[in-house]
Design a protein around this motif. Structure first.
Motif, mmCIF file in Angstrom:
data_model
loop_
_atom_site.group_PDB
_atom_site.id
_atom_site.type_symbol
_atom_site.label_atom_id
_atom_site.label_comp_id
_atom_site.label_asym_id
_atom_site.label_seq_id
_atom_site.Cartn_x
_atom_site.Cartn_y
_atom_site.Cartn_z
ATOM 1 N N PHE A 83 0.796 -1.223 0.000
ATOM 2 C CA PHE A 83 0.000 0.000 0.000
ATOM 3 C C PHE A 83 0.838 1.288 0.000
ATOM 4 O O PHE A 83 0.544 2.215 -0.771
ATOM 5 C CB PHE A 83 -0.937 -0.021 1.211
ATOM 6 N N PRO A 84 1.864 1.413 0.865
ATOM 7 C CA PRO A 84 2.611 2.685 0.899
ATOM 8 C C PRO A 84 3.241 3.074 -0.428
ATOM 9 O O PRO A 84 3.425 4.271 -0.694
ATOM 10 C CB PRO A 84 3.688 2.426 1.962
ATOM 11 N N TYR A 85 3.574 2.108 -1.275
ATOM 12 C CA TYR A 85 4.174 2.432 -2.569
ATOM 13 C C TYR A 85 3.219 3.222 -3.455
ATOM 14 O O TYR A 85 3.648 3.998 -4.310
ATOM 15 C CB TYR A 85 4.561 1.149 -3.321
ATOM 16 N N TYR A 86 1.932 2.994 -3.268
ATOM 17 C CA TYR A 86 0.944 3.529 -4.195
ATOM 18 C C TYR A 86 0.301 4.824 -3.717
ATOM 19 O O TYR A 86 -0.638 5.323 -4.332
ATOM 20 C CB TYR A 86 -0.133 2.473 -4.459
ATOM 21 N N LEU A 87 0.794 5.351 -2.606
ATOM 22 C CA LEU A 87 0.315 6.631 -2.093
ATOM 23 C C LEU A 87 1.435 7.664 -2.182
ATOM 24 O O LEU A 87 2.576 7.379 -1.826
ATOM 25 C CB LEU A 87 -0.114 6.500 -0.627
ATOM 26 N N ASP A 88 1.107 8.856 -2.644
ATOM 27 C CA ASP A 88 2.100 9.927 -2.680
ATOM 28 C C ASP A 88 2.112 10.616 -1.321
ATOM 29 O O ASP A 88 1.626 11.732 -1.141
ATOM 30 C CB ASP A 88 1.767 10.918 -3.791
ATOM 31 N N ALA A 89 2.648 9.886 -0.353
ATOM 32 C CA ALA A 89 2.835 10.365 1.013
ATOM 33 C C ALA A 89 4.030 9.585 1.552
ATOM 34 O O ALA A 89 4.593 8.739 0.859
ATOM 35 C CB ALA A 89 1.582 10.120 1.858
ATOM 36 N N TYR A 90 4.427 9.852 2.769
ATOM 37 C CA TYR A 90 5.539 9.089 3.332
ATOM 38 C C TYR A 90 5.066 7.714 3.791
ATOM 39 O O TYR A 90 3.922 7.536 4.208
ATOM 40 C CB TYR A 90 6.181 9.847 4.494
ATOM 41 N N GLY A 91 5.953 6.732 3.706
ATOM 42 C CA GLY A 91 5.593 5.381 4.114
ATOM 43 C C GLY A 91 6.804 4.526 4.402
ATOM 44 O O GLY A 91 7.921 4.838 3.978
ATOM 45 N N ILE A 92 6.572 3.464 5.141
ATOM 46 C CA ILE A 92 7.612 2.485 5.458
ATOM 47 C C ILE A 92 7.051 1.096 5.194
ATOM 48 O O ILE A 92 6.023 0.714 5.770
ATOM 49 C CB ILE A 92 8.060 2.567 6.933
ATOM 50 N N HIS A 93 7.683 0.346 4.309
ATOM 51 C CA HIS A 93 7.353 -1.066 4.105
ATOM 52 C C HIS A 93 8.264 -1.832 5.063
ATOM 53 O O HIS A 93 9.424 -2.054 4.774
ATOM 54 C CB HIS A 93 7.617 -1.442 2.646
ATOM 55 N N SER A 94 7.718 -2.201 6.215
ATOM 56 C CA SER A 94 8.565 -2.698 7.304
ATOM 57 C C SER A 94 8.674 -4.220 7.275
ATOM 58 O O SER A 94 8.698 -4.826 6.204
ATOM 59 C CB SER A 94 8.050 -2.184 8.650
ATOM 60 N N ILE A 95 8.732 -4.842 8.432
ATOM 61 C CA ILE A 95 8.952 -6.282 8.516
ATOM 62 C C ILE A 95 7.701 -6.991 9.029
ATOM 63 O O ILE A 95 6.793 -6.370 9.569
ATOM 64 C CB ILE A 95 10.177 -6.611 9.402
ATOM 65 N N HIS A 96 7.682 -8.289 8.850
ATOM 66 C CA HIS A 96 6.487 -9.092 9.070
ATOM 67 C C HIS A 96 5.924 -8.934 10.476
ATOM 68 O O HIS A 96 6.563 -9.297 11.458
ATOM 69 C CB HIS A 96 6.835 -10.564 8.808
#
Length: 365
Positions: A83-96
């Motif tokens: 999800f964070p990749y597809y929003l033009d805002a800040y995001g973190i693709h973290s861990i499981h």
């Protein structure tokens, strides 16, 4: 990332007054859904419910009207966690499973951020179950969106903690013998101050729930039922058919719990819990009037038990929305009190390291 001076007044920063986002700077002007559309190619399977959720969230964020640089989306691992990749805002693709822990750190240290967690039924309720319940009981100021498709999609179709008993999958070829989690019951058992459920295809209902979640100060937990067309196709189709009104129990604060095409069913109290009964067979005074602000979590928990794994009945809307001190506010208050009691100068860290509570280890004589 722009760091806002949180010591300034709300007027100085143009802060929006909505309660859950108090302290987060407002956007300079009107926004549109396309303002939240990133340049990344959306890579979900055709027909995935995540597309509808993404479109709804983009539209809602524009309506929320906060500065994009002060929005933070934290995800774990899974299809939903892209999800964070597809929003033009800040995001973190973290861990499981650890998204709530990372989001807690952000909420505590950056009160000028609107913090969101995006997770799935496997990510949140399996390896991440412990982090989820502690975020809920602590009441950290964040919004948790749990996408529930009752399957592990990214790892190609294993059963998940919400898969119905008897589910045949690649990891349960003879049918699952597990009893699934009732997701809202888990959240309310951890005494979540805000708990809600929506269906991915009900865009109006989902937006309404998102708005209520964003306005809540504390941990807002939202379960979104969504389809996985590849590994669990049609799992919620019975809630989208023409007769779905006899299954879906919508919640409206202050209104009697009646449902069905003509309000022919009602929720009544039975013993220590709640039950569904034909409205014609009960007195109007017996029909439960929904109180989302009931302090006692037992009422909302009883509502969650009306939803079953066979989807005969599914309750949607806001189950509970009550106020309780938040974890992050408490930590910041303690930090401020400690700093006022023992002011730390430029050499503060060095004094801590070489202060009176140290000792010297000498070689034995």
């Amino acid at each position: 990332m722009t760091i806002t001076d949180t010591s300034s007044t709300g007027a100085d920063l143009g802060i929006t007054p909505v309660s859950g986002s108090t302290g987060v700077p407002a956007a300079d002007g009107p926004q549109k859904a396309k303002d939240y559309t990133s340049d990344q190619e959306v890579r979900w399977c055709p027909g995935c419910g995540d597309y509808v959720i993404l479109a709804t969230v983009r539209g809602f964020l524009a309506e929320l009207g906060l500065r994009r640089e002060n929005l933070m989306f934290v995800s774990g691992i899974g299809c939903s966690s892209r999800f964070p990749y597809y929003l033009d805002a800040y995001g973190i693709h973290s861990i499981h499973g650890r998204a709530p822990a990372i989001a807690t750190g952000l909420a505590v240290t950056r009160p000028d951020l609107s913090v969101w967690v995006v997770t799935g039924d496997g990510d949140a309720l399996s390896i991440g179950g412990n982090h989820l319940i502690h975020a809920l009981r602590r009441n950290v100021n964040m919004t948790i969106l749990l996408f529930n498709n009752r399957i592990y999609g990214l790892t190609k179709g294993q059963y998940s903690p919400t898969s119905e008993a008897g589910k045949v999958t690649k990891s349960t070829p003879m049918g699952s013998v597990d009893h699934p989690f009732n997701t809202l019951s888990v959240a309310l058992g951890a005494e979540a101050t805000f708990a809600a459920r929506a269906l991915d295809s009900d865009r109006a209902g989902l937006t309404e729930v998102l708005r209520a979640a964003a306005e809540h100060r504390g941990t807002s937990f939202v379960e979104i039922l969504q389809d996985c067309p590849i590994f669990n196709d049609g799992s919620f189709d019975v809630l989208r058919r023409g007769d779905s009104e006899s299954r879906l129990i919508p919640l409206r604060h202050g209104e009697p719990l009646r449902f069905g095409a003509d309000g022919e069913y009602a929720v009544v109290q039975r013993g220590f819990g709640l039950a569904v009964a034909p409205a014609a067979e009960v007195a109007e005074s017996e029909i439960v009037v929904h109180d989302a602000h009931c302090d006692d979590p037992e009422y909302a928990y009883a509502l969650s038990r009306l939803s079953d794994q066979d989807l005969d009945h599914v309750v949607t809307g806001t189950f509970r929305s009550v106020q309780r001190p938040t974890y992050d506010d408490g930590v910041r208050a303690q930090t401020t009190a400690a700093q006022e009691k023992n002011p730390v100068g430029p050499d503060g860290l060095q004094r801590l390291l070489t202060g009176p509570e140290t000792w010297t280890v000498r070689p034995a004589q």
